[in-house]
Design an enzyme around this catalytic site. Structure first.
Site, PDB file in Angstrom:
ATOM      1  N   VAL A  86       2.204  31.798   8.462  1.00  0.00           N
ATOM      2  CA  VAL A  86       0.744  31.785   8.664  1.00  0.00           C
ATOM      3  C   VAL A  86       0.077  31.509   7.318  1.00  0.00           C
ATOM      4  O   VAL A  86       0.672  31.719   6.270  1.00  0.00           O
ATOM      5  CB  VAL A  86       0.186  33.128   9.214  1.00  0.00           C
ATOM      6  CG1 VAL A  86       0.626  33.394  10.626  1.00  0.00           C
ATOM      7  CG2 VAL A  86       0.543  34.291   8.339  1.00  0.00           C
ATOM      8  N   SER A  87      -1.183  31.067   7.380  1.00  0.00           N
ATOM      9  CA  SER A  87      -1.917  30.737   6.162  1.00  0.00           C
ATOM     10  C   SER A  87      -2.006  31.948   5.254  1.00  0.00           C
ATOM     11  O   SER A  87      -2.271  33.056   5.727  1.00  0.00           O
ATOM     12  CB  SER A  87      -3.353  30.344   6.499  1.00  0.00           C
ATOM     13  OG  SER A  87      -3.411  29.546   7.623  1.00  0.00           O
TER      14      SER A  87
ATOM     15  N   TYR B  27       0.727  26.780  13.283  1.00  0.00           N
ATOM     16  CA  TYR B  27      -0.136  25.623  13.000  1.00  0.00           C
ATOM     17  C   TYR B  27      -0.426  25.462  11.524  1.00  0.00           C
ATOM     18  O   TYR B  27      -0.790  24.401  11.058  1.00  0.00           O
ATOM     19  CB  TYR B  27      -1.440  25.732  13.798  1.00  0.00           C
ATOM     20  CG  TYR B  27      -1.164  25.512  15.253  1.00  0.00           C
ATOM     21  CD1 TYR B  27      -0.901  24.237  15.725  1.00  0.00           C
ATOM     22  CD2 TYR B  27      -1.081  26.578  16.139  1.00  0.00           C
ATOM     23  CE1 TYR B  27      -0.584  24.019  17.045  1.00  0.00           C
ATOM     24  CE2 TYR B  27      -0.770  26.373  17.469  1.00  0.00           C
ATOM     25  CZ  TYR B  27      -0.523  25.089  17.914  1.00  0.00           C
ATOM     26  OH  TYR B  27      -0.202  24.876  19.217  1.00  0.00           O
ATOM     27  N   CYS B  28      -0.343  26.558  10.784  1.00  0.00           N
ATOM     28  CA  CYS B  28      -0.627  26.451   9.361  1.00  0.00           C
ATOM     29  C   CYS B  28       0.203  27.501   8.639  1.00  0.00           C
ATOM     30  O   CYS B  28       0.073  28.659   8.979  1.00  0.00           O
ATOM     31  CB  CYS B  28      -2.111  26.678   9.097  1.00  0.00           C
ATOM     32  SG  CYS B  28      -2.558  26.379   7.395  1.00  0.00           S
ATOM     33  N   PRO B  29       1.060  27.187   7.710  1.00  0.00           N
ATOM     34  CA  PRO B  29       1.214  25.886   7.057  1.00  0.00           C
ATOM     35  C   PRO B  29       1.922  24.810   7.881  1.00  0.00           C
ATOM     36  O   PRO B  29       1.885  23.643   7.498  1.00  0.00           O
ATOM     37  CB  PRO B  29       2.031  26.219   5.810  1.00  0.00           C
ATOM     38  CG  PRO B  29       2.736  27.487   6.105  1.00  0.00           C
ATOM     39  CD  PRO B  29       1.892  28.229   7.077  1.00  0.00           C
TER      40      PRO B  29
END
Ligand SMILES: Cc1cc2nc3c(=O)[nH]c(=O)nc-3n(C[C@H](O)[C@H](O)[C@H](O)COP(=O)(O)OP(=O)(O)OC[C@H]3O[C@@H](n4cnc5c(N)ncnc54)[C@H](O)[C@@H]3O)c2cc1C
Lengths: 377, 76
Positions: A292-293, B13-15
């Site tokens: 995750v970011s 989805y992220c990264p």
């Protein structure tokens, strides 16, 4: 139940305050205690560095005293942990004090590692620390025209920063009346201009309209400082006048040294947020190895789940919540408009066109952050 | 021969899968094989494009059920 929180940034502070409220009765009856160990007596609102880099905020506006953000029942010490002994449930600090715990939360964040790339530290400006953001603003002010290159290391915190900084550079040079003298070239490590496909789709036409060039599949290998050339592992190079980098990140050195995770990234269960192999150790924020970011937003949502579960384990013996990968990020699309990305493990973000009201919402959030880490928002 | 390291980049989805692969490639030694798991359709073409451009080695790529299993060997 002795709860020990290591790290007093976004994630650690939200967990501590949230738990102090949920466990107020247990703390009063001496059935639970919360101790926080941090490396600093100050708390920095890191997203503000983006504004410092453009002279829109002063560094001192980004800080609050950490103690002032914490519930009074939290026992707070500025004494960084140096040794983690997870098998015996204890840590040792720089001062030599040993803290025993029943539940440990690791919230030590991440740091930039420009020295991993030859020439990057000397050859580029960045904005990921107070000092570097001030230095970047000075360079921007002195810049009268030429080629500006933006390069991005992997992994890095705040994945939205590369596009935000690019939009901001465009607007900054435009306001100074020198945009026509500046060539802006954006370089990105994968095959599109942002890791989130919908952000790439949203940003690309704006880059085209603003005359921002881009090159994808560009992972920096080295910077030739003398000749001002940045070279990629993929074999291309770019001659710049001003290089702006988002360097590769690692977790904190103490995590690497104690072998809790390669490069400081701790193996963490995606949903329970416990450290793999240690059910009484929770990991929050940047230092997890989660896909995750690395954002304050992810740290915030994770922190709420962790606090809820630690409290429920104390009250009814089992956890009640699971993290679903939720992240909500503002995206500044220049100096006066913004949008947002809201997503989780299963649902991608759906980006709306940027507008002025989202920008003002973000400006308000820059202040609301302090209410948020106190656990009041 | 060294063990294959598995990177679970399913449902993210992220990264995202390719960013995850780049991160773990940096940690790997030359000769190591990494297996990337991904539920993202684009991964099947994105990964070979990067691997070929940078000069690592594609070992295999197959879809089992809904998950892509892509094996890459670090060559340099
Ligand atoms: C320029 C920039 C822009 C950003 N923009 C955004 C944005 O728009 N939106 C967003 O959501 N996020 C953004 N972020 C990211 C966000 O700030 C971080 O992801 C977030 O702060 C991570 O929280 P954390 O609790 O994991 O770590 P941190 O908040 O970094 O806290 C780490 C804490 O650990 C302490 N510590 C370190 N070592 C030790 C030790 N040995 N012992 C004890 N304590 C220790 C530190 O003192 C610190 O208190 C941005 C970051 C930067 C730099």
């Amino acid at each position: 139940m002795r709860i020990l929180i290591v790290g007093g940034g976004t994630g650690g502070t939200i967990i501590a305050n949230n738990l102090a409220r949920r466990l107020a009765t247990e703390i009063r009856k001496h059935k639970a205690s919360i101790t926080m160990l941090s490396a600093s007596d100050r708390h920095m609102y890191q997203p503000g560095l983006l504004y410092v880099a453009f002279g829109q905020m002063m560094p001192d506006e980004l800080y609050r005293d950490q103690a002032s953000l914490l519930e009074t029942t939290i026992d707070f010490h500025v004494d960084p942990v140096e040794e983690f002994n997870l098998d015996d449930n204890r840590v040792k600090t720089k001062n030599g004090t040993v803290y025993n715990y029943d539940v440990l939360v690791i919230a030590t964040g991440s740091r930039i590692m420009p020295r991993k790339i030859p020439g990057l530290e000397e050859g580029s400006e960045t904005f990921y620390t107070e000092e570097s953001a001030v230095s970047m603003f000075k360079s921007l002010r002195n810049f009268e025209g030429g080629k500006v290159a933006i390069v991005v290391g992997v992994p890095h915190k705040c994945p939205i920063a590369p596009v935000e900084i690019t939009f901001a550079l465009h607007d900054y040079f435009k306001e100074r009346g020198i945009r026509d003298k500046v060539e802006i070239k954006y370089h990105y490590p994968i095959n599109r201009i942002h890791s989130i496909e919908n952000v790439a789709i949203w940003a690309k036409p704006q880059f085209d309209e603003m005359g921002i060039e881009y090159e994808t599949l560009f992972n920096v290998e080295e910077v030739d400082v003398e000749n001002k050339i940045v070279k990629s592992m993929e074999g291309s190079e770019y001659n710049y006048d001003l290089l702006i980098s988002i360097p590769e990140h690692h977790g904190e050195e103490v995590i690497e040294k104690n072998k809790l995770g390669v490069d400081g990234w701790i193996p963490t269960d995606r949903h329970q947020l416990t450290m793999e192999g240690h059910d009484n150790v929770y990991v929050v924020g940047d230092t997890t190895n989660l896909p995750v970011s690395k954002t304050g937003s992810a740290a915030h949502f994770e922190a709420e789940i962790i606090a809820e579960n630690i409290a429920s384990i104390i009250k009814i013996g089992i956890p009640v919540s699971e993290y679903d990968g939720k992240v909500y990020c503002f995206i500044e699309a220049g100096r006066d408009k913004a949008t947002y990305a809201n997503f989780n493990y299963l649902n991608p973000p759906d980006l709306k066109p940027a507008n002025k009201s989202m920008h003002w919402f973000k400006m308000s959030y820059n202040q609301m952050y302090w209410t948020s880490v106190r656990g009041l928002l | 021969m060294s063990e294959t390291k598995v990177i679970d980049a399913c449902n993210t989805y992220c990264p995202g899968p390719l960013m995850e692969l780049i991160t773990y490639m940096k940690q790997a030694e030359v000769g190591d094989t990494l297996e990337l798991l991904s539920t993202d359709q684009g991964t099947a073409s994105d990964v070979p494009e990067w691997v070929n451009k940078i000069g690592h080695e594609m070992v295999s790529s197959e879809k089992i059920g809904k998950i892509w299993h892509i094996k890459v060997r670090k060559a340099k």
